[in-house]
Design an enzyme around this catalytic site. Structure first.
Site, mmCIF file in Angstrom:
data_model
loop_
_atom_site.group_PDB
_atom_site.id
_atom_site.type_symbol
_atom_site.label_atom_id
_atom_site.label_comp_id
_atom_site.label_asym_id
_atom_site.label_seq_id
_atom_site.Cartn_x
_atom_site.Cartn_y
_atom_site.Cartn_z
ATOM 1 N N THR A 171 -1.968 -4.822 -0.525
ATOM 2 C CA THR A 171 -1.316 -3.640 -1.091
ATOM 3 C C THR A 171 -2.274 -2.447 -1.085
ATOM 4 O O THR A 171 -3.411 -2.554 -0.633
ATOM 5 C CB THR A 171 -0.789 -3.952 -2.510
ATOM 6 O OG1 THR A 171 0.089 -2.908 -2.939
ATOM 7 C CG2 THR A 171 -1.919 -4.094 -3.516
ATOM 8 N N ASN A 172 -1.789 -1.309 -1.570
ATOM 9 C CA ASN A 172 -2.596 -0.099 -1.740
ATOM 10 C C ASN A 172 -2.716 0.215 -3.216
ATOM 11 O O ASN A 172 -1.831 -0.137 -3.983
ATOM 12 C CB ASN A 172 -1.869 1.103 -1.113
ATOM 13 C CG ASN A 172 -1.899 1.108 0.393
ATOM 14 O OD1 ASN A 172 -2.929 0.913 1.004
ATOM 15 N ND2 ASN A 172 -0.752 1.332 0.995
ATOM 16 N N HIS A 173 -3.744 0.946 -3.598
ATOM 17 C CA HIS A 173 -3.806 1.480 -4.959
ATOM 18 C C HIS A 173 -2.715 2.527 -5.123
ATOM 19 O O HIS A 173 -2.641 3.460 -4.330
ATOM 20 C CB HIS A 173 -5.133 2.211 -5.199
ATOM 21 C CG HIS A 173 -6.273 1.307 -5.473
ATOM 22 N ND1 HIS A 173 -6.327 0.470 -6.557
ATOM 23 C CD2 HIS A 173 -7.435 1.120 -4.801
ATOM 24 C CE1 HIS A 173 -7.473 -0.196 -6.540
ATOM 25 N NE2 HIS A 173 -8.154 0.176 -5.481
#
Ligand code: CTP
Ligand code: CA
Length: 222
Positions: free
Chosen positions: A33-35
């Site tokens: 995932t991404n922040h």
């Protein structure tokens, strides 16, 4: 609570907002995932609804409540976001893409937990569709707004993204400046539009930045 003096300049407009991260499953227990807290996109959705727009919010997993008057569609992966966005795009007048979309996903989704074997593990990732670029190719009369999170050369990369994705403007923020970017309640943004105008904004709340972004959208509507 509702600001009584809130202008109603988005009545009759359908705004599509994306927010939060995408989640790309590797196996039933792991993901990439991404922040992204989702706060910026949710602030835009909330303010747009207060200004009278019909709002569809397509959101990856966040801790946030759905703003009042907003229709939320929950998704996990970039591919799911892509499908949901394409459907809502049909009837939308304005699209604001604040989501942190994963550029790659694992090439294979394992149905069972990956067991550890050797001393190292190599993952093969494949490209996800560029959602905003696909919208730009079928833009019609819509207003398209992108976000760009960068750690360097912000303006130069933002200008390339405007061109590449056929955007009206982009909201760029540096991830290495204090008070900007994910997690916090404030942002320091630079807005760059397709006519080449560059506006450096001071540090402000994500709600104030949402108002500013929607003011800019309104100027493009005219
Ligand atoms: N975006 C998208 N679909 C993707 C990747 C990005 O719609 N698969 C959108 C984001 O929501 C954002 C804009 O494109 O509004 C810019 O995203 P960013 O990650 O900054 O740019 P990329 O084009 O992915 O380029 P790079 O990550 O290589 O800088
Ligand atoms: Ca990216």
């Amino acid at each position: 609570f509702m600001n009584q003096k809130q202008k109603q300049d988005l009545v009759g407009k359908h705004i599509l907002v994306t927010a939060g991260p995408t989640v790309e499953a590797l196996d039933p227990m792991r993901y990439l995932t991404n922040h992204s807290s989702g706060k910026m996109g949710y602030a835009i959705a909330e303010v747009a609804a207060r200004r009278g727009a019909k709002v569809t919010l397509i959101s990856g997993p966040t801790q946030l409540a759905c703003p009042i008057g907003v229709k939320r569609i929950a998704i996990q992966s970039a591919k799911e976001m892509y499908e949901a966005v394409l459907e809502a795009f049909e009837t939308s007048d304005i699209v604001i893409k604040a989501a942190a979309v994963a550029d790659y996903r694992p090439a294979t989704l394992n149905t069972h937990k990956i067991k550890k074997t050797g001393d190292d593990l190599t993952l093969t990732l494949v490209r996800n569709p560029d959602i905003l670029k696909a919208l730009g190719q079928n833009k019609g009369g819509r207003i398209l707004v992108g976000f760009a999170a960068e750690t360097q050369n912000i303006e130069e990369y933002a200008k390339q993204k405007i061109k590449n994705k056929n955007l009206d403007f982009i909201v760029a923020n540096s991830l290495i400046t204090e008070g900007a970017g994910f997690g916090g309640d404030t942002n320091i943004a630079t807005i760059i539009d397709r006519l080449g105008e560059v506006e450096h904004l001071e540090k402000m709340s994500k709600t104030a930045l949402a108002q500013h972004i929607l003011d800019k959208v309104v100027t493009f509507l005219k």
